[in-house]
Scaffold this active site. Structure first.
Site, mmCIF file in Angstrom:
data_model
loop_
_atom_site.group_PDB
_atom_site.id
_atom_site.type_symbol
_atom_site.label_atom_id
_atom_site.label_comp_id
_atom_site.label_asym_id
_atom_site.label_seq_id
_atom_site.Cartn_x
_atom_site.Cartn_y
_atom_site.Cartn_z
ATOM 1 N N GLN A 1 0.837 -1.191 0.000
ATOM 2 C CA GLN A 1 0.000 0.000 0.000
ATOM 3 C C GLN A 1 0.880 1.252 0.000
ATOM 4 O O GLN A 1 1.330 1.688 -1.056
ATOM 5 C CB GLN A 1 -0.973 -0.028 1.181
ATOM 6 C CG GLN A 1 -2.053 -1.083 1.010
ATOM 7 C CD GLN A 1 -3.234 -0.858 1.928
ATOM 8 O OE1 GLN A 1 -3.732 0.249 2.095
ATOM 9 N NE2 GLN A 1 -3.697 -1.931 2.551
ATOM 10 N N CYS A 2 1.124 1.829 1.158
ATOM 11 C CA CYS A 2 1.824 3.114 1.194
ATOM 12 C C CYS A 2 3.254 3.027 0.662
ATOM 13 O O CYS A 2 3.739 3.969 0.025
ATOM 14 C CB CYS A 2 1.796 3.669 2.606
ATOM 15 S SG CYS A 2 0.107 4.017 3.157
ATOM 16 N N CYS A 3 3.932 1.911 0.890
ATOM 17 C CA CYS A 3 5.307 1.788 0.381
ATOM 18 C C CYS A 3 5.324 1.625 -1.136
ATOM 19 O O CYS A 3 6.059 2.319 -1.844
ATOM 20 C CB CYS A 3 6.007 0.612 1.059
ATOM 21 S SG CYS A 3 6.246 0.829 2.838
ATOM 22 N N THR B 1 4.090 4.771 -2.991
ATOM 23 C CA THR B 1 5.114 5.820 -2.947
ATOM 24 C C THR B 1 6.224 5.525 -3.945
ATOM 25 O O THR B 1 6.688 6.428 -4.658
ATOM 26 C CB THR B 1 5.694 5.945 -1.525
ATOM 27 O OG1 THR B 1 4.655 6.379 -0.634
ATOM 28 C CG2 THR B 1 6.840 6.937 -1.484
#
Length: 204
Positions: free
Chosen positions: A116-118, A121
């Protein structure tokens, strides 16, 4: 300095979730600390990123006090701490402006959650022109229930469901998706030898 380590969402909020018992890397704070120490030793910038969901009343609501780095992690003097409300670390922060102002063209990504966030990004960073290194074993994630699974099940029930995507499968999928397209895949041991640590209180 033309590189930055992005430490994404290694925050106490996650420890408050029931699914924390199934996290792929319970020692993710130690792994992030090793990378931060190695980055500092190399003269790279370390950027700490937190995720907030204001007004939700959950672990990511800043009013509850859990939107903070996990115990044992602390920024050194001059290391930025950004708070985002999107999954990627760019859209709702000034991260790109910060990196541009510092002349940074390469970023290393670690943190929570892997896919998700990793991953988001890393994908956006690549699209913005940064050279990206993704340290998969310095990320952490959780089993993902099938989209048709009933809500409100226990962690044990989720793990027992043959339709669940287990954490190791999630991690492998992320590596397949990123490698050769959005990021170079790296191992923690290659970038930060055993024994690296962030000094207490963030001192260099």
């Amino acid at each position: 300095m033309n590189r930055a380590l992005l430490v994404i969402d290694v925050q106490e909020s996650f420890r408050r979730l029931p699914r924390w018992e199934a996290v792929s890397a319970p020692d993710i704070a130690d792994r992030a600390a090793r990378l931060a120490a190695a980055a500092r030793a190399a003269g790279d910038l370390v950027v700490w990123i937190l995720h907030a969901e204001p007004g939700t009343g959950g672990p990511f609501d800043p009013d509850l006090g859990h939107v903070r780095l996990m115990d044992g992690l602390a920024p050194a003097d001059g290391e930025p701490v950004l708070t985002k409300t999107s999954r990627n670390a760019f859209t709702t922060t000034g991260l790109q402006q910060l990196l541009t102002a510092r002349g940074i063209g390469e970023v290393t990504v670690c943190g929570i959650q892997t896919e998700q966030c990793c991953e988001t990004t890393a994908r956006l960073a690549a699209d913005l022109g940064y050279r990206v290194t993704f340290v998969t074993d310095a990320t952490a994630t959780f089993p993902i229930p099938h989209r048709d699974a009933p809500p409100g099940r226990s962690v044990a029930e989720i793990l027992a469901d043959p339709a669940t995507l287990h954490a190791d499968q999630v991690i492998a999928r992320t590596e397949y998706a990123l490698a050769g397209r959005f990021a170079a895949i790296a191992a923690l041991g290659d970038l930060a030898p055993e024994g690296s640590a962030v000094p207490a209180g963030g001192a260099r």
